[in-house]
Enzyme design. Sequence first.
Site, mmCIF file in Angstrom:
data_model
loop_
_atom_site.group_PDB
_atom_site.id
_atom_site.type_symbol
_atom_site.label_atom_id
_atom_site.label_comp_id
_atom_site.label_asym_id
_atom_site.label_seq_id
_atom_site.Cartn_x
_atom_site.Cartn_y
_atom_site.Cartn_z
ATOM 1 N N ARG A 1 31.759 38.973 17.728
ATOM 2 C CA ARG A 1 31.064 37.808 18.293
ATOM 3 C C ARG A 1 31.127 37.813 19.817
ATOM 4 O O ARG A 1 32.139 38.162 20.405
ATOM 5 C CB ARG A 1 31.666 36.508 17.750
ATOM 6 C CG ARG A 1 30.859 35.284 18.168
ATOM 7 C CD ARG A 1 31.094 34.103 17.263
ATOM 8 N NE ARG A 1 32.400 33.498 17.454
ATOM 9 C CZ ARG A 1 32.725 32.298 16.964
ATOM 10 N NH1 ARG A 1 31.843 31.631 16.244
ATOM 11 N NH2 ARG A 1 33.920 31.797 17.171
ATOM 12 N N ARG B 1 35.494 35.408 23.278
ATOM 13 C CA ARG B 1 36.400 34.274 23.369
ATOM 14 C C ARG B 1 37.803 34.664 22.921
ATOM 15 O O ARG B 1 37.978 35.473 22.014
ATOM 16 C CB ARG B 1 35.892 33.123 22.490
ATOM 17 C CG ARG B 1 34.787 32.335 23.142
ATOM 18 C CD ARG B 1 34.047 31.419 22.202
ATOM 19 N NE ARG B 1 34.896 30.772 21.206
ATOM 20 C CZ ARG B 1 34.412 30.025 20.209
ATOM 21 N NH1 ARG B 1 33.112 29.869 20.078
ATOM 22 N NH2 ARG B 1 35.208 29.461 19.347
#
Length: 210
Positions: free
Chosen positions: A123, A156
């Site tokens: 991601r 992240r």
Amino acid sequence: MKIIFLGAPGAGKGTQAEIIAGRLGIPTISTGAIIREALKNGTEMGIKAKKFIEAGELVPDDVVIGIIKERLAKSDCQNGFILDGFPRTVPQAEALDSMGIELDRVVSIEVPDEVIVERMSGRRVCAKCGATYHTVYNPSSDGVNCDKCKVELTIRKDDAPEVVKSRLEVYHSTTEPLKEFYSKKGSLKLVDGVGSVDEISYRTIKVLEV
């Protein structure tokens, strides 16, 4: 329509929420994006939430409920909205009920844990607008930058494998009970979240009857 999207971290609920929001012309309200913006701007709430986010834990209810209440009061929510990432606990769901908000549908995107871990490792997010991409399932046009902002995408901290597993444990113990909560109300719809974005969108549109 007033819709909630449920699902484990990385289940794809944010992607599906954006697609359905575009189809219905209503806003998507992502608590994650709101909190990350506060964190980026160094607000009091952002500082308070930072330690919880980086540890893969849930932000306390009082913080989340406060920002959601303010957001739903804005004019663009008058004709409906999609909540992505809220409620995450039964007390939050009860708080939503106490606001007098009647939901049309609650959609739970169902994905096995092992698939989640694989997804999260690929991601990528835009630090500016919060758009989410994936190196395999949903890459940006050039694979490096956000299609909207042209800002370089980042990974992240809470997408690290060890943090993902911790977040899944929290989801199963704290958030998954919401399925029973909304099932009793007759508003819960389950969607198989394994497959391409288009396949999952088709299933989601079908259960929403839109």
